[in-house]
Design an enzyme around this catalytic site. Structure first.
Site: not given
Ligand code: IMP
Length: 191
Positions: A7, A9, A69, A149-151, A177
């Protein structure tokens, strides 16, 4: 041991580094290895995408690789945005994603939702996954400035009155999660 975390991120990396503090795991990420590019992510399940990202990096580097993911599943939206959480809105920014989620739930009373995270390991011991969940509700307005993100819109059942973005990182990691998936990392790594 060295583990390649597939990642770039920065928020995820910060959370996972805090979880692994004090272990013998040294995390190498795609922010350290910018030469590796992005891992593909083309599936329609968290499992598929997590395995795909970790497998890609293991095959490219020979290093044991992990990938997560994750996303939010909203019951009133039939589980959407789910695996599409990152690109829910055309702009694909947290602000636009949150605004779209609020608009889709306008006037909806069932606001139950969960964050899900599937963590995959691909390495010399083969391919394995574990998953973690955090149940909660989608708020009617954003609150808090931490997390990502959606936190700001997610109210975990385990932190009454506070959104995920109002928790410290340790508090978030204890119930999130991702925290629950990574708590199972030791069992992914045994041969
Ligand atoms: P990916 O796992 O990198 O594909 O990203 C999944 C997306 O889900 C992120 O860009 C966020 O929008 C959302 N997401 C995943 N984990 C979290 C979290 O811990 N807090 C808030 N949003 C999350």
């Amino acid at each position: 041991m060295e583990l390649l975390f597939a990642t770039a991120n920065a928020h995820k990396i910060e959370e996972v580094r805090a979880m692994l503090a004090g272990t013998d795991i040294t995390l190498i990420t795609l922010l350290d290895r910018t030469d590796l590019g992005d891992a593909p992510e083309t599936g329609d399940t968290f499992e598929h995408n997590a395995c795909q990202k970790a497998r890609y990096m293991y095959e490219k580097t020979g290093l044991p690789a992990i990938a997560d993911d994750s996303g939010i599943e909203v019951d009133a939206l039939g589980g959407a945005p789910g695996v599409h959480s990152k690109r829910f809105s055309p702009e694909a920014t947290a602000e636009a994603n949150n605004a779209l989620l609020l608009s889709k739930l306008d006037g909806v009373s069932d606001r139950s939702a969960r964050f899900r995270c599937v963590l995959a390991y691909v390495g010399d011991h083969g391919e394995r996954t574990v998953d973690g969940r955090c149940e909660g509700q989608v708020a009617t307005e954003a609150s808090g400035t931490d997390g990502f993100g959606y936190d700001p819109l997610f109210l975990p059942n385990e932190s009454p009155g506070r959104s995920m973005a109002e928790l410290s990182m340790d508090e978030k990691n204890a119930i999130s999660h991702r925290g629950r998936a990574f708590a199972q990392l030791p069992q992914l790594l045994v041969g």
